[in-house]
Scaffold this active site. Structure first.
Site, PDB file in Angstrom:
ATOM      1  N   ARG A 124     -13.746 -14.618  -0.111  1.00  0.00           N
ATOM      2  CA  ARG A 124     -12.580 -13.787  -0.403  1.00  0.00           C
ATOM      3  C   ARG A 124     -11.410 -14.621  -0.861  1.00  0.00           C
ATOM      4  O   ARG A 124     -11.208 -15.739  -0.370  1.00  0.00           O
ATOM      5  CB  ARG A 124     -12.126 -13.066   0.868  1.00  0.00           C
ATOM      6  CG  ARG A 124     -13.126 -12.097   1.379  1.00  0.00           C
ATOM      7  CD  ARG A 124     -12.838 -11.725   2.826  1.00  0.00           C
ATOM      8  NE  ARG A 124     -13.979 -11.005   3.337  1.00  0.00           N
ATOM      9  CZ  ARG A 124     -14.113  -9.689   3.294  1.00  0.00           C
ATOM     10  NH1 ARG A 124     -13.160  -8.936   2.822  1.00  0.00           N
ATOM     11  NH2 ARG A 124     -15.207  -9.109   3.741  1.00  0.00           N
ATOM     12  N   SER A 136     -11.669   5.217  -0.369  1.00  0.00           N
ATOM     13  CA  SER A 136     -11.604   5.385   1.083  1.00  0.00           C
ATOM     14  C   SER A 136     -11.083   6.767   1.419  1.00  0.00           C
ATOM     15  O   SER A 136     -10.055   7.193   0.891  1.00  0.00           O
ATOM     16  CB  SER A 136     -10.675   4.333   1.699  1.00  0.00           C
ATOM     17  OG  SER A 136     -11.139   3.072   1.336  1.00  0.00           O
ATOM     18  N   MET A 175     -12.993  -1.788  13.076  1.00  0.00           N
ATOM     19  CA  MET A 175     -12.838  -3.207  13.437  1.00  0.00           C
ATOM     20  C   MET A 175     -11.449  -3.486  14.010  1.00  0.00           C
ATOM     21  O   MET A 175     -10.480  -2.864  13.618  1.00  0.00           O
ATOM     22  CB  MET A 175     -13.030  -4.080  12.197  1.00  0.00           C
ATOM     23  CG  MET A 175     -14.433  -4.093  11.660  1.00  0.00           C
ATOM     24  SD  MET A 175     -14.587  -5.232  10.276  1.00  0.00           S
ATOM     25  CE  MET A 175     -13.955  -4.266   8.941  1.00  0.00           C
ATOM     26  N   CYS A 229       0.836  -1.189   0.000  1.00  0.00           N
ATOM     27  CA  CYS A 229       0.000   0.000   0.000  1.00  0.00           C
ATOM     28  C   CYS A 229       0.873   1.242   0.000  1.00  0.00           C
ATOM     29  O   CYS A 229       1.974   1.240   0.561  1.00  0.00           O
ATOM     30  CB  CYS A 229      -0.921   0.012   1.217  1.00  0.00           C
ATOM     31  SG  CYS A 229      -2.121   1.340   1.085  1.00  0.00           S
ATOM     32  N   THR A 249     -12.082  -1.297  -4.676  1.00  0.00           N
ATOM     33  CA  THR A 249     -11.929  -0.438  -3.493  1.00  0.00           C
ATOM     34  C   THR A 249     -10.505   0.101  -3.514  1.00  0.00           C
ATOM     35  O   THR A 249      -9.550  -0.665  -3.614  1.00  0.00           O
ATOM     36  CB  THR A 249     -12.158  -1.226  -2.188  1.00  0.00           C
ATOM     37  OG1 THR A 249     -13.451  -1.814  -2.239  1.00  0.00           O
ATOM     38  CG2 THR A 249     -12.101  -0.312  -0.977  1.00  0.00           C
ATOM     39  N   CYS A 254      -5.283   0.565  10.035  1.00  0.00           N
ATOM     40  CA  CYS A 254      -5.133  -0.574   9.131  1.00  0.00           C
ATOM     41  C   CYS A 254      -3.727  -1.149   9.110  1.00  0.00           C
ATOM     42  O   CYS A 254      -3.541  -2.353   9.114  1.00  0.00           O
ATOM     43  CB  CYS A 254      -5.539  -0.139   7.727  1.00  0.00           C
ATOM     44  SG  CYS A 254      -5.327  -1.386   6.456  1.00  0.00           S
ATOM     45  N   ASP A 262      25.852 -38.747  33.162  1.00  0.00           N
ATOM     46  CA  ASP A 262      26.120 -40.159  32.848  1.00  0.00           C
ATOM     47  C   ASP A 262      27.597 -40.498  33.040  1.00  0.00           C
ATOM     48  O   ASP A 262      27.941 -41.536  33.613  1.00  0.00           O
ATOM     49  CB  ASP A 262      25.695 -40.425  31.392  1.00  0.00           C
ATOM     50  CG  ASP A 262      25.984 -41.867  30.992  1.00  0.00           C
ATOM     51  OD1 ASP A 262      25.550 -42.764  31.736  1.00  0.00           O
ATOM     52  OD2 ASP A 262      26.665 -42.082  29.978  1.00  0.00           O
TER      53      ASP A 262
HETATM   54  N1  SAM Z   1      -6.369   0.372   0.042  1.00  0.00           N
HETATM   55  C1  SAM Z   1      -7.719   0.317  -0.348  1.00  0.00           C
HETATM   56  C2  SAM Z   1      -8.541   1.300   0.413  1.00  0.00           C
HETATM   57  O1  SAM Z   1      -8.052   1.839   1.412  1.00  0.00           O
HETATM   58  O2  SAM Z   1      -9.661   1.524   0.026  1.00  0.00           O
HETATM   59  C3  SAM Z   1      -8.345  -1.048  -0.271  1.00  0.00           C
HETATM   60  C4  SAM Z   1      -8.017  -1.877   0.919  1.00  0.00           C
HETATM   61  S1  SAM Z   1      -8.638  -1.288   2.444  1.00  0.00           S
HETATM   62  C5  SAM Z   1      -8.074  -2.508   3.537  1.00  0.00           C
HETATM   63  C6  SAM Z   1     -10.349  -1.620   2.278  1.00  0.00           C
HETATM   64  C7  SAM Z   1     -11.212  -0.906   3.251  1.00  0.00           C
HETATM   65  O3  SAM Z   1     -11.011  -1.438   4.537  1.00  0.00           O
HETATM   66  C8  SAM Z   1     -10.961   0.577   3.341  1.00  0.00           C
HETATM   67  O4  SAM Z   1     -12.147   1.258   3.058  1.00  0.00           O
HETATM   68  C9  SAM Z   1     -10.574   0.789   4.769  1.00  0.00           C
HETATM   69  O5  SAM Z   1     -11.079   1.997   5.273  1.00  0.00           O
HETATM   70  C10 SAM Z   1     -11.202  -0.402   5.460  1.00  0.00           C
HETATM   71  N2  SAM Z   1     -10.548  -0.765   6.708  1.00  0.00           N
HETATM   72  C11 SAM Z   1      -9.241  -1.037   6.917  1.00  0.00           C
HETATM   73  N3  SAM Z   1      -9.006  -1.292   8.215  1.00  0.00           N
HETATM   74  C12 SAM Z   1     -10.197  -1.176   8.844  1.00  0.00           C
HETATM   75  C13 SAM Z   1     -10.610  -1.306  10.198  1.00  0.00           C
HETATM   76  N4  SAM Z   1      -9.752  -1.611  11.158  1.00  0.00           N
HETATM   77  N5  SAM Z   1     -11.909  -1.132  10.488  1.00  0.00           N
HETATM   78  C14 SAM Z   1     -12.800  -0.824   9.523  1.00  0.00           C
HETATM   79  N6  SAM Z   1     -12.464  -0.676   8.226  1.00  0.00           N
HETATM   80  C15 SAM Z   1     -11.184  -0.846   7.899  1.00  0.00           C
HETATM   81 FE1  SF4 Z   2      -3.677   1.189   2.629  1.00  0.00          FE
HETATM   82 FE2  SF4 Z   2      -6.296   0.982   2.356  1.00  0.00          FE
HETATM   83 FE3  SF4 Z   2      -5.103   0.065   4.557  1.00  0.00          FE
HETATM   84 FE4  SF4 Z   2      -5.202   2.640   4.168  1.00  0.00          FE
HETATM   85  S1  SF4 Z   2      -6.950   1.283   4.444  1.00  0.00           S
HETATM   86  S2  SF4 Z   2      -3.388   1.491   4.762  1.00  0.00           S
HETATM   87  S3  SF4 Z   2      -5.063   2.784   2.013  1.00  0.00           S
HETATM   88  S4  SF4 Z   2      -4.866  -0.693   2.521  1.00  0.00           S
END
Ligand code: SAM
Ligand code: SF4
Length: 553
Positions: A315, A174, A245, A73, A150, A80, A521
């Site tokens: 998935r 996002s 989450m 990323c 996404t 995240c 031993d």
């Molecule tokens: N990098 C892309 C993005 O940010 O859209 C795609 C992957 S990202 C993991 C997909 C979605 O997961 C994003 O909308 C992000 O906000 C959400 N996400 C990541 N960690 C999260 C968390 N701990 N709780 C809720 N949503 C989460």
């Molecule tokens: Fe990267 Fe998407 Fe995770 Fe943000 S939410 S760190 S943009 S994967």
């Protein structure tokens, strides 16, 4: 066929998981294939399952496939991903374009998958993204209805029109703040202007839908909730509030999470909103619209109201593992299945078996917070956590289905790292014997040389002695002895080194133990009151759990 699947034993299924999750070394390949063939043959009463919907035992049809394209990323969102990023797999571990296409084709043609979403990491980081979408859109003539993406929006503006032409139908971007400083803080990178430009571009290029994913976090960006809702006034956007989450290492706390209930109360107090009917029974979002606004607002309540009942999703992680539930840590490596030469009929069957095992519902929010799961970036991407890591607490050797079953941890997909372990034991031996050893006066030979050889030999046999230990290639083993006349003992120190997937502590402990027993031993005729006093880990480095130093050192 479906009946046969139901009657498959737990054991058969777990063999499938274990064999497919392991790395495809050529030595294990033929064993893997024959084990699978036996299981598949046991279920192969007819071929009627081909081209049947992908149903689980709870009557849910799975027609939505999320494919992660990468673990990488270009942002580091606080909720995240750790600031330093994650440990990346070699590119060869990830599914390539052909493998993605083969999987998607199978899912569409055999299981009736109607929607595919690409995600990541950041999917637009893949240089072959346009080719991937172009290939997949060929499947629209075979029943695929929608391709979505996404993205974090950093690169979307650059690719938007080519993606649209390639066949992309809708996009989720996002964005958690409209303030550049705050953006820098949340994502640990710059780029808000690019993301906003991407949203504008997406809106102007005729995508079926443009949604904004927003994760509200108390004290971080909750003061911007209303500003985001205002974006729906004049634009056909859907703002999706996703409940925060917990994932491994994202510092989740219940008091930071804003629940649907909290959000809706707050929003209702400021806007005139109407609830909209769900678009389908599989809708994950609860939809609302502010009166007279063009766009909509959606709530994804994975924590407080999981949408398990209508769950139609499966998935594929970037390393090609099938995950039947976001919160089930069990995974099945379809990439290994392909690379092991399985044909579509065989893969069809193992996928159906995996989906048959899908639970009715995932654990509640609190349990999720306390359990181990890939970070989102690795779920919708990759994992190097063991492919079948246990969900029963931290005891990875205990099978989650039955606490009494023995289970060797599958390390097939773990990374090899440099690991060092040092252990120590002490043997009380008495002054007289100590002197004799030092002066090489023990009739049986040089005690310390023999003890050292015995310890090194034993180290090499660790996996034979300790039932669930993996066989580990040793780079180096050494054993050293010190005479401690004050306590009338010999201190035995061992050091072991490897470049391997598992820890090497047991090897170091075995080295000390066997060296101590060998001394015992060789000297037992001279002193029957010897005591092997202790044996413990002094230090370890490398591996996921990091470094350890015994508190006494
Ligand atoms: N990098 C892309 C993005 O940010 O859209 C795609 C992957 S990202 C993991 C997909 C979605 O997961 C994003 O909308 C992000 O906000 C959400 N996400 C990541 N960690 C999260 C968390 N701990 N709780 C809720 N949503 C989460
Ligand atoms: Fe990267 Fe998407 Fe995770 Fe943000 S939410 S760190 S943009 S994967």
């Amino acid at each position: 066929m479906m009946m046969m699947i139901r009657f498959l034993t737990k054991e058969s299924c777990s063999i499938l998981y274990r064999t497919l999750s392991s790395s495809a070394s050529s030595a294990s390949l033929s064993n893997t294939k024959s084990a699978l063939k036996t299981i598949i043959a046991a279920t192969d009463t007819d071929n009627d399952n081909n081209h049947q919907p992908l149903m689980d035992t709870h009557g849910r049809r799975h027609d939505y496939l999320r494919i992660s394209l990468t673990e990488r990323c270009n942002l580091r969102c606080l909720y995240c991903m750790p600031e330093e990023g994650i440990q990346l797999q070699p590119k060869s571990n990830l599914m390539n374009n052909d493998e993605i296409y083969r999987m998607a084709k199978l899912f569409v043609e055999r299981f009736g998958i109607r929607k595919i979403r690409f995600t990541g990491g950041e999917p637009l980081i893949r240089s072959d993204i346009i080719d991937i979408i172009e290939n997949i859109s060929e499947l629209k003539s075979n029943g695929l209805e929608k391709i979505s993406l996404t993205t974090n929006g950093i690169l979307f503006g650059r690719y938007s029109s080519r993606l649209r032409q390639a066949g992309l139908d809708s996009v989720n971007i996002s964005l958690d703040t409209l303030n550049p400083d705050q953006f820098q803080m949340i994502t640990r990178r710059n780029g808000l202007a690019k993301v906003i430009k991407s949203i504008e571009t997406a809106l102007s290029e005729g995508y079926d839908s443009v949604k904004i994913n927003f994760v509200p976090i108390q004290g971080l960006n909750d003061d911007e909730i209303e500003d985001f809702i205002e974006l729906t006034k004049d634009s056909n956007l859907e703002i999706r509030f996703i409940e925060y989450m917990p994932f491994d290492g994202n510092h989740w706390r219940s008091d930071k999470m804003l629940s649907f209930e909290q959000l809706i109360k707050r929003i209702e107090s400021k806007f005139n909103i109407n609830r909209l009917p769900p678009k389908s029974i599989n809708d994950t979002a609860i939809l609302y619209q502010v009166e007279h606004y063009i766009g909509t607002i959606g709530f994804i309540n994975s924590m407080t109201n999981p949408f398990c009942n209508g769950c139609n999703r499966i998935r594929l992680t970037a390393d090609g593992n099938l995950k039947v539930c976001l919160f089930d840590s069990k995974e099945l490596s379809l990439k290994n299945a392909i690379r092991n030469g399985m044909n579509d009929n065989e893969i069809d069957k193992i996928i159906r078996l995996a989906v048959q095992r899908k639970k009715k519902q995932h654990s509640g929010a609190l349990k999720l917070a306390n359990s181990s799961n890939r970070p989102m970036i690795l779920i919708d991407q990759r994992k190097s956590i063991s492919t079948s890591s246990s969900i029963s607490g931290n005891f990875s050797h205990i099978d989650s289905n039955d606490g009494h079953q023995v289970k060797m941890v599958n390390v097939g997909e773990k990374f090899e790292t440099k690991r060092i372990a040092q252990a120590r034991s002490r043997i009380y031996i008495g002054q007289n014997v100590m002197k004799k050893i030092e002066q090489n006066q023990i009739g049986k030979g040089n005690v310390l040389t023999i003890a050292k050889i015995a310890g090194i030999m034993a180290t090499k046999s660790t996996s034979n002695l300790i039932p669930l230990c993996h066989q580990c290639p040793l780079d180096y083993v050494d054993i050293k002895f010190q005479f401690n006349y004050q306590d009338e003992e010999i201190i035995i120190d061992s050091i072991c080194q490897t470049n391997w997937k598992t820890g090497i502590e047991m090897e170091a402990l075995i080295a000390c133990t066997i060296a101590a027993l060998t001394i015992y031993d060789m000297c037992k005729a001279l002193n029957k009151s010897m005591i092997i006093r202790e044996c413990y880990l002094l230090h370890k480095s490398g591996g996921k759990s990091g470094d350890y130093h015994h508190s006494s050192h």
